[in-house]
Design a protein around this motif. Structure first.
Motif, PDB file in Angstrom:
ATOM      1  N   MET A   1      60.687  21.538  89.209  1.00  0.00           N
ATOM      2  CA  MET A   1      60.671  21.463  90.657  1.00  0.00           C
ATOM      3  C   MET A   1      61.737  22.376  91.231  1.00  0.00           C
ATOM      4  O   MET A   1      62.838  22.434  90.742  1.00  0.00           O
ATOM      5  CB  MET A   1      60.971  20.051  91.125  1.00  0.00           C
ATOM      6  CG  MET A   1      59.864  19.110  91.024  1.00  0.00           C
ATOM      7  SD  MET A   1      60.353  17.600  91.885  1.00  0.00           S
ATOM      8  CE  MET A   1      59.076  16.561  91.314  1.00  0.00           C
ATOM      9  N   SER A   2      61.394  23.006  92.301  1.00  0.00           N
ATOM     10  CA  SER A   2      62.395  23.831  92.957  1.00  0.00           C
ATOM     11  C   SER A   2      63.112  23.005  94.004  1.00  0.00           C
ATOM     12  O   SER A   2      62.545  22.097  94.587  1.00  0.00           O
ATOM     13  CB  SER A   2      61.730  25.047  93.610  1.00  0.00           C
ATOM     14  OG  SER A   2      60.857  24.614  94.635  1.00  0.00           O
ATOM     15  N   ALA A  15      53.027  23.275  98.220  1.00  0.00           N
ATOM     16  CA  ALA A  15      54.439  23.403  97.868  1.00  0.00           C
ATOM     17  C   ALA A  15      55.237  22.189  98.340  1.00  0.00           C
ATOM     18  O   ALA A  15      56.329  21.937  97.844  1.00  0.00           O
ATOM     19  CB  ALA A  15      55.024  24.676  98.460  1.00  0.00           C
ATOM     20  N   THR A  18      56.072  20.019  95.543  1.00  0.00           N
ATOM     21  CA  THR A  18      56.909  20.552  94.466  1.00  0.00           C
ATOM     22  C   THR A  18      58.363  20.724  94.875  1.00  0.00           C
ATOM     23  O   THR A  18      59.176  21.110  94.043  1.00  0.00           O
ATOM     24  CB  THR A  18      56.368  21.919  93.989  1.00  0.00           C
ATOM     25  OG1 THR A  18      56.402  22.836  95.074  1.00  0.00           O
ATOM     26  CG2 THR A  18      54.967  21.784  93.452  1.00  0.00           C
ATOM     27  N   THR A  19      58.705  20.467  96.114  1.00  0.00           N
ATOM     28  CA  THR A  19      60.102  20.563  96.544  1.00  0.00           C
ATOM     29  C   THR A  19      60.694  19.163  96.607  1.00  0.00           C
ATOM     30  O   THR A  19      60.023  18.223  97.032  1.00  0.00           O
ATOM     31  CB  THR A  19      60.223  21.243  97.918  1.00  0.00           C
ATOM     32  OG1 THR A  19      59.424  20.538  98.846  1.00  0.00           O
ATOM     33  CG2 THR A  19      59.792  22.692  97.844  1.00  0.00           C
ATOM     34  N   VAL A  23      58.893  15.850  98.446  1.00  0.00           N
ATOM     35  CA  VAL A  23      58.027  15.040  97.584  1.00  0.00           C
ATOM     36  C   VAL A  23      58.294  13.547  97.806  1.00  0.00           C
ATOM     37  O   VAL A  23      57.466  12.710  97.463  1.00  0.00           O
ATOM     38  CB  VAL A  23      58.189  15.454  96.105  1.00  0.00           C
ATOM     39  CG1 VAL A  23      59.451  14.886  95.505  1.00  0.00           C
ATOM     40  CG2 VAL A  23      56.974  15.051  95.294  1.00  0.00           C
TER      41      VAL A  23
END
Length: 151
Positions: A1-2, A15, A18-19, A23
């Protein structure tokens, strides 16, 4: 995960899932819905207190779903005003849920002798999930404020 705390923009599309702070919308919606269901299905010994808990759970549920949908659609476009809005929404939700969790705990404690058994356990579950929702909103709030500060 970024990590979105390193960038000052909000994600859009998939996205969002994935942040890290964004999330957290998913557990906020699920746990908030559980609080809503548990309070709605329990007896109401103190209508004013549990009315506030219902308002907070419904308001935060709708707010989280609305923000998630707006981020999925990319409506925010990358403006820093949306970062500020996100931070304000998370701070508001965290404070609201903290007050609701404390009031639900008090209502459950006050009604312990009036509603023994299953109804009392529903109220206890509502208290536990309200405090878990508070924790999730506070974590989201902290990272939203860090993102806002870096923008």
């Amino acid at each position: 995960m970024s990590s979105s705390t390193s960038s000052s923009s909000l994600p859009s599309g998939l996205a969002v899932l994935t942040t890290f702070p964004d999330v957290l919308f998913i557990p906020e919606i699920i746990i908030g819905g559980l609080v809503w269901i548990l309070v709605a299905s329990s007896r109401v010994p103190l209508p004013m207190l549990q009315g506030w808990v219902m308002f907070v759970s419904v308001f935060c549920f709708v707010m989280s779903i609305s923000l998630l949908c707006l981020y999925f659609c990319g409506v925010h476009g990358g403006g820093s005003g949306w970062v500020t809005l996100d931070a304000v929404c998370q701070v508001t939700a965290a404070l609201f849920y903290l007050s609701a969790a404390v009031l639900e705990a008090f209502a459950t404690y006050a009604s312990a002798e009036m509603f023994p058994g299953q109804l009392y356990r529903e109220n206890i579950a509502a208290v536990v999930f309200a405090f878990v929702a508070t924790l999730v909103y506070v974590i989201h709030e902290v990272f939203s404020l860090l993102r806002w500060k870096s923008s």
